[in-house]
Design a protein around this motif. Sequence first.
Motif, short mmCIF file in Angstrom:
data_model
loop_
_atom_site.label_atom_id
_atom_site.label_comp_id
_atom_site.label_asym_id
_atom_site.label_seq_id
_atom_site.Cartn_x
_atom_site.Cartn_y
_atom_site.Cartn_z
N GLU A 18 0.70 -1.40 -0.01
CA GLU A 18 -0.01 -0.06 0.05
C GLU A 18 0.81 1.24 -0.01
OE1 GLU A 18 -3.12 -0.20 -0.38
OE2 GLU A 18 -3.72 -2.12 0.36
N ASN A 19 0.17 2.44 -0.14
CA ASN A 19 0.97 3.54 -0.47
C ASN A 19 1.80 3.93 1.17
OD1 ASN A 19 0.38 4.02 -3.06
ND2 ASN A 19 -1.53 5.10 -2.65
N SER A 20 1.06 3.41 2.29
CA SER A 20 1.60 3.76 3.28
C SER A 20 2.98 3.23 3.71
CB SER A 20 0.54 3.45 4.57
OG SER A 20 0.30 1.96 4.39
N GLY A 21 3.31 2.18 2.82
CA GLY A 21 4.69 1.34 3.09
C GLY A 21 4.34 -0.16 3.59
N GLY A 22 2.99 -0.18 4.11
CA GLY A 22 2.86 -1.49 4.75
C GLY A 22 2.39 -2.55 3.82
N LEU A 23 2.58 -3.76 4.27
CA LEU A 23 2.20 -4.80 3.59
C LEU A 23 0.84 -5.41 3.90
CD1 LEU A 23 5.35 -6.81 3.01
CD2 LEU A 23 4.14 -5.43 1.19
N THR A 24 -0.13 -5.65 3.09
CA THR A 24 -1.56 -6.20 3.32
C THR A 24 -1.84 -7.39 2.59
OG1 THR A 24 -2.45 -3.86 3.53
CG2 THR A 24 -4.04 -5.61 3.23
N LEU A 25 -2.48 -8.34 3.25
CA LEU A 25 -2.51 -9.68 2.66
C LEU A 25 -3.83 -9.64 1.67
CD1 LEU A 25 -1.98 -12.82 2.60
CD2 LEU A 25 -3.56 -12.76 4.37
N VAL A 26 -3.67 -9.94 0.46
CA VAL A 26 -4.82 -9.70 -0.57
C VAL A 26 -5.47 -11.06 -0.64
CG1 VAL A 26 -5.25 -9.26 -2.76
CG2 VAL A 26 -3.38 -8.28 -1.81
N GLY A 27 -4.93 -12.32 -0.85
CA GLY A 27 -5.60 -13.46 -1.01
C GLY A 27 -4.95 -14.51 -0.20
N LEU A 28 -5.33 -15.48 0.12
CA LEU A 28 -4.87 -16.66 0.76
C LEU A 28 -5.45 -17.99 0.47
CD1 LEU A 28 -2.50 -17.49 2.95
CD2 LEU A 28 -4.15 -17.34 4.55
N GLU A 29 -4.65 -18.91 0.22
CA GLU A 29 -5.06 -20.41 -0.24
C GLU A 29 -5.95 -20.93 0.84
OE1 GLU A 29 -3.53 -24.72 -0.92
OE2 GLU A 29 -1.93 -23.01 -0.97
N GLY A 30 -7.20 -21.48 0.79
CA GLY A 30 -8.13 -21.91 1.64
C GLY A 30 -8.98 -20.70 2.38
N GLN A 31 -9.08 -19.52 1.65
CA GLN A 31 -9.89 -18.43 2.31
C GLN A 31 -11.01 -18.47 1.37
OE1 GLN A 31 -8.42 -14.34 1.12
NE2 GLN A 31 -8.64 -13.94 3.16
N PRO A 32 -12.10 -18.30 1.82
CA PRO A 32 -13.34 -18.09 0.70
C PRO A 32 -13.51 -16.76 0.22
CG PRO A 32 -14.11 -17.86 3.23
CD PRO A 32 -12.69 -18.17 3.26
N PRO A 33 -13.66 -16.51 -0.92
CA PRO A 33 -13.82 -15.52 -2.03
C PRO A 33 -15.18 -14.79 -1.57
CG PRO A 33 -14.15 -17.29 -3.32
CD PRO A 33 -13.95 -17.77 -1.96
N ALA A 34 -15.01 -13.42 -1.65
CA ALA A 34 -16.31 -12.63 -1.62
C ALA A 34 -17.34 -12.97 -2.75
CB ALA A 34 -15.77 -11.19 -1.30
N GLY A 35 -18.57 -13.31 -2.60
CA GLY A 35 -19.37 -13.36 -3.80
C GLY A 35 -19.19 -14.86 -4.22
N GLY A 36 -18.32 -15.45 -3.67
CA GLY A 36 -18.05 -17.12 -4.23
C GLY A 36 -19.33 -18.11 -3.68
N PRO A 37 -19.38 -19.09 -4.47
CA PRO A 37 -20.24 -20.16 -4.20
C PRO A 37 -20.09 -20.86 -2.65
CG PRO A 37 -18.56 -21.21 -5.50
CD PRO A 37 -18.38 -19.70 -5.70
N ALA A 38 -21.25 -21.14 -2.01
CA ALA A 38 -21.12 -21.82 -0.76
C ALA A 38 -20.04 -22.73 -0.41
CB ALA A 38 -22.46 -22.12 -0.33
N GLY A 39 -19.29 -22.29 0.54
CA GLY A 39 -18.16 -23.75 0.80
C GLY A 39 -16.85 -23.72 -0.18
#
Length: 360
Positions: A18-39
Amino acid sequence: GLIPPLLPGSLDSLFVQENSGGLTLVGLEGQPPAGGPAGAVFESFLEFQNRFDASGGFTGLATLRGPGVNSTNNLVIVNRPSGGNLAIFAREGDPIPGTPPGVLFDNFGDLTANASGQIAFTATQSADDNGDGFPDAVVFLADPVGDFQRVLAEGQPLPGTPPGLTFGFLQQGLRLNGTGQAVLTVSVDDPNAPLFAPRETAIVKLTGSGLGGVARSGTSAETFGAGVSFERLFEDAVINDRGQVAFGGQIAGAGVNAANDAVILLESPDGDLNLVAREGDAAPGVNDGATFGDFSSLIPGFSLDFPGLLALNAQGQLAFLAGLDGPAVDGSNDTGLFAINGDGELQLIVREGELVAIAD
């Protein structure tokens, strides 16, 4: 058909700075996606199809696993606006907006995004509109709220060419600028071409006024005079916010041989193609008489077809990697980074083997 994503691989996690210089996690294996199918959860993120825009937003390709997920619907385009959540933007097997019922996304290929949230991507659709027995390749442009526009399809007439020439398969190298204009390289289908003859390729540009051609192999390369034509066009064409396009290629014809056939060209604001660098010409900024080498063999196993070897800013300044040749050139100093400066002059930025001063 559609050439699949270049060098697919997987990442267990993705980070964006990010512009602040910090690191933000965007996506992770095993994480449910927003708007994805149930489960369903993320299974992997595909390398070389991750795009970060100037605002810190992310667009990429991922696969899913979970209930109801299989090989016909596990590939997704994911998008994360700067500061937002990673969500599914388009999914393999889903209906394509604005098409007749039953027309589905069959696969995804190249993709690109800009800081305004627009996304351009190539895909195959389940329909075979051009009648060749295979799913058609298409290019879509989508706005930040997910409204899709099909801007190019396999079998569509190629603008500015003789009747009968149509878009063939869509190659790698789709690029989108900050104003929604795009450039890509396509093959050309010619029904009158001899069997097994090499396919021509074309670089096309999408603007607010429609599709236009930039260059096509097999046609005259007027920049180099009479009797010279484009023999091959590399796939790494780039476009800036003024709509200028830069690309690499090979020419053939009068006065051209294997020692001087590779070129890099830049489109002027009024559409003329100007030479930036040519194989065999003296390279600026070197002190050993080195000349530009073959631009198509800069990285073992890759070429200018590999995204990232050309960069073009809004002022029309082009930067590129180039191989070098000459009596004093060897494997320790045979690559340079060159750029056009503010005065329009090509200059050497740095050369392999040079000493670099680094402060303690």
